[in-house]
Design a protein around this motif. Structure first.
Motif, PDB file in Angstrom:
ATOM      1  N   VAL A  79     -86.398  44.882 -76.781  1.00 58.71           N
ATOM      2  CA  VAL A  79     -85.742  44.323 -78.467  1.00 58.71           C
ATOM      3  C   VAL A  79     -87.528  43.924 -78.639  1.00 58.71           C
ATOM      4  O   VAL A  79     -88.193  43.787 -79.632  1.00 58.71           O
ATOM      5  N   GLY A  93     -80.289  51.461 -74.293  1.00 59.63           N
ATOM      6  CA  GLY A  93     -79.586  50.596 -74.911  1.00 59.63           C
ATOM      7  C   GLY A  93     -78.735  50.313 -75.797  1.00 59.63           C
ATOM      8  O   GLY A  93     -77.947  50.198 -76.214  1.00 59.63           O
ATOM      9  N   ALA A 121     -81.395  45.053 -83.324  1.00 63.64           N
ATOM     10  CA  ALA A 121     -81.811  45.283 -82.311  1.00 63.64           C
ATOM     11  C   ALA A 121     -82.213  46.878 -82.259  1.00 63.64           C
ATOM     12  O   ALA A 121     -83.240  47.485 -81.159  1.00 63.64           O
ATOM     13  N   GLU A 122     -80.865  47.693 -82.039  1.00 65.47           N
ATOM     14  CA  GLU A 122     -80.613  49.348 -81.465  1.00 65.47           C
ATOM     15  C   GLU A 122     -82.127  49.887 -82.522  1.00 65.47           C
ATOM     16  O   GLU A 122     -82.991  50.241 -81.894  1.00 65.47           O
ATOM     17  N   VAL A 134     -85.079  48.579 -80.769  1.00 65.20           N
ATOM     18  CA  VAL A 134     -85.277  49.664 -79.833  1.00 65.20           C
ATOM     19  C   VAL A 134     -85.754  51.351 -79.685  1.00 65.20           C
ATOM     20  O   VAL A 134     -86.493  51.513 -79.387  1.00 65.20           O
ATOM     21  N   ARG A 152     -75.438  46.480 -76.425  1.00 60.12           N
ATOM     22  CA  ARG A 152     -76.995  45.301 -76.689  1.00 60.12           C
ATOM     23  C   ARG A 152     -77.727  45.763 -75.744  1.00 60.12           C
ATOM     24  O   ARG A 152     -77.787  45.339 -74.157  1.00 60.12           O
TER      25      ARG A 152
END
Length: 607
Positions: free
Chosen positions: A31, A19, A404-405, A408, A25
């Motif tokens: 996510v 990721g 999102a990072e 994850v 993305r």
């Protein structure tokens, strides 16, 4: 840490961290799964703790897809990962649905289905840990399980009376022992929260804030580039709790900077490996170890933080002195003016870690909240800062990418640490059921002839050997379970015994033959790992001596109760360590260096 061995769980390399590493993305599915994990663990803090046989199996179920599918390295691992995840989620779901009835069985399995599910969960815990960090920890757990099953066949004091299989398997899988013991509870309710906190900070601009603050503090000094690495790695490591992850993140900036200024490559790698290894002993967070220590000692988190503070400062001060000593051998230049951040830049970027940290500490010390509740509030402060970039520009798109990072990263790291702790919990469960821990403690006392210092050295050796193949937290848990009672019975305070073991569980991050932080730093700098290791061991000499100094000067960990005596002992130890470090490293006549080392040792251990 598989094997890229590393010092802590969260450093596990994974193709899919992907990721973050290979694409901007991450997959929406991951996510979403990360969001589910984060919401579940935060929800437990705000909505009350669920029963252990509900929250802990769900914790394992949420970890399985990350370990078995997301981190799969081959098509076979991925395909089998889907099958094992499906079966594992179903098995954990069975415990959740039937938890009331299972509690009434008091750890005794009474149907064939329960036996199959229990055996499957034990094997699944071993396989998940193997895929997360390699073979060593699962092998230790497997040996413990075999001892539990067949130890009654061993003659003499190291055998045990035996126990019925339904009772043995039930205690491990359907009661609050074994897989679902108190250590797993710490992973669910505390460690996961701080992992999420670290992931949120790392997804934003906190890392740049650390680097800029370090550059402003130390950039203009002799050996400035190395000292920037020390400060930034101490700050970064205190939230990541992972030596290898720390080397990879801050090292990507500091190592090329040192090489560019003409530092020997082995020294540049050694500085970063040593500085990064100190993150796990640096309050306020100390990786997962501090929270496991809370559970094992019953000591409040704030007291552990206070006890760990001065030894951690001594560690980094010794590294600092070592850099000055290397400056007598090499021309260790400060950072160039153009590479040092402006005051305005330092102020702005520092806000990205200062706001969440201040929130955390204020809620603990002023608000009187538990560390996990305070960290949950700090997470929301960190999430709000994800809307801003380093120029303080508001960006919804930037927020989405950074969130999102963070999701994850948090989901993966919670899963890796969870898999390690669940596997280690099997070992602790067997030790408790069979009394093996007490027998090993007796063996240590016999070998040391009931003397403290030989017992300390035996324990240190055990920590080094175990730490070579097992993550720091797991090495600490296993070592302190068997050696801790021996040290305490010889007169060591319980918290001091735990800190001693925890520090020595870190030795393998810089000590050959297996030294995860050194391997990664050597790869990044393009130098022989052995040369990097020798530089790291010289710079990190405090890691070997400070635990022994804590035993010789126990007031140094009593900052909360006797601050004057603690600071005096810290200064005394610091003078001795400075002399030893300079004597080991500096370019001077051999007799003069030897005199410094002897004088330093006398100051630390005798005065």
């Amino acid at each position: 840490m598989s094997h890229t061995h590393s010092s802590t769980p969260s450093s596990t390399p994974s193709p899919a961290v992907a990721g973050h590493a290979t694409s901007a993305r991450p997959s929406p599915a991951w996510v979403i799964l990360g969001a589910v994990s984060v919401i579940f663990h935060l929800g437990l803090i705000f909505y009350g703790l669920a029963p252990a046989l509900i929250s802990r199996p769900i914790h394992m179920a949420l970890a399985l897809p990350w370990i078995l599918i997301f981190m799969a390295r081959t098509p076979f691992e991925r395909a089998s990962g889907w099958v094992l995840t499906g079966l594992g989620v179903a098995a954990c779901g069975f415990l959740v649905v039937n938890h009331d009835a299972l509690l009434q069985q008091y750890g005794f399995i009474d149907t064939p289905l329960q036996m199959v599910i229990g055996a499957f969960l034990v094997l699944l815990a071993l396989e998940a840990a193997r895929r997360a960090i390699g073979w060593p920890l699962p092998l230790v757990a497997l040996v413990a399980l075999l001892y539990g099953l067949f130890g009654d066949l061993i003659p003499g004091q190291f055998g045990h009376p035996g126990m019925p299989l339904p009772s043995f398997m039930g205690t491990l899988t359907i009661s609050e022992g074994g897989l679902w013991g108190s250590l797993t509870g710490v992973s669910v309710g505390v460690v996961a929260i701080f992992v999420i906190f670290g992931a949120v900070l790392n997804a934003g601009e906190a890392g740049r804030g650390f680097m800029n603050l370090a550059g402003a503090m130390a950039g203009r000094l002799t050996g400035g580039a190395a000292k920037v690495s020390v400060i930034s790695s101490a700050l970064m490591g205190s939230i990541s709790g992972s030596a290898s992850a720390n080397v990879a993140s801050t090292g990507a900036i500091t190592i090329p900077g040192m090489v560019r200024l003409g530092y020997p490559r082995s020294l540049a790698g050694g500085v970063e490996a040593v500085a990064s290894s100190g993150g796990q002993i640096m309050p306020p967070l100390m990786g997962a170890g501090a929270f496991v220590m809370v559970e094992l000692t019953g000591t409040p988190y704030t007291q552990i933080m206070a006890a760990a503070m001065l030894p951690a400062i001594l560690y980094f001060a010794t590294v600092w002195v070592g850099i000055n000593a290397y400056a007598t051998r090499h021309d260790l230049k400060p950072l160039a003016e153009k590479d040092r951040p402006s005051g305005c830049e330092v102020l702005i970027t520092s806000l990205f870690f200062a706001v969440p940290f201040v929130t955390l500490l204020e809620r603990i010390f002023v608000g009187g909240y538990t560390p996990q509740y305070a960290a949950s509030l700090a997470i929301f402060a960190g999430l709000a800062l994800l809307f801003l970039d380093v120029s303080l520009s508001f960006s919804l798109r930037g927020f989405t990418a950074r969130l999102a990072e963070a999701l994850v990263t948090a989901g993966r790291q919670v899963a890796v640490i969870g898999s390690i702790i669940i596997c280690a919990s099997l070992v602790i469960g067997v030790l408790a059921m069979t009394g093996l821990g007490v027998k090993i403690t007796s063996g240590i006392l016999a070998l040391s002839n009931d003397m403290l210092w030989p017992a300390l050295l035996l324990t240190a050796l055990a920590c080094l050997v175990l730490g070579m193949e097992v993550p720091t937290t797991a090495a600490y848990v296993i070592c302190v379970s068997v050696a801790g009672p021996a040290l305490i019975s010889l007169g060591l305070e319980p918290l001091l015994a735990h800190l001693f073991v925890f520090w020595f569980a870190l030795l393998s991050t810089i000590t050959p033959p297996v030294c995860g932080g050194v391997f990664i730093a050597a790869g990044m700098v393009g130098e022989s790992w052995l040369r990097v290791a020798f530089k790291a061991m010289a710079l990190g000499i405090g890691l070997y001596l400070i635990p022994l100094a804590m035993v010789a000067n126990p007031e140094v960990i009593q900052l909360a109760s006797a601050p004057g005596a603690a600071v005096f002992d810290m200064l005394k130890i610091g003078v001795g360590l400075a002399a030893i470090s300079f004597g080991v490293i500096a370019r001077r006549a051999v007799w003069w260096r030897l005199l410094l080392v002897v004088a330093g040792a006398l100051i630390v251990f005798m005065v």
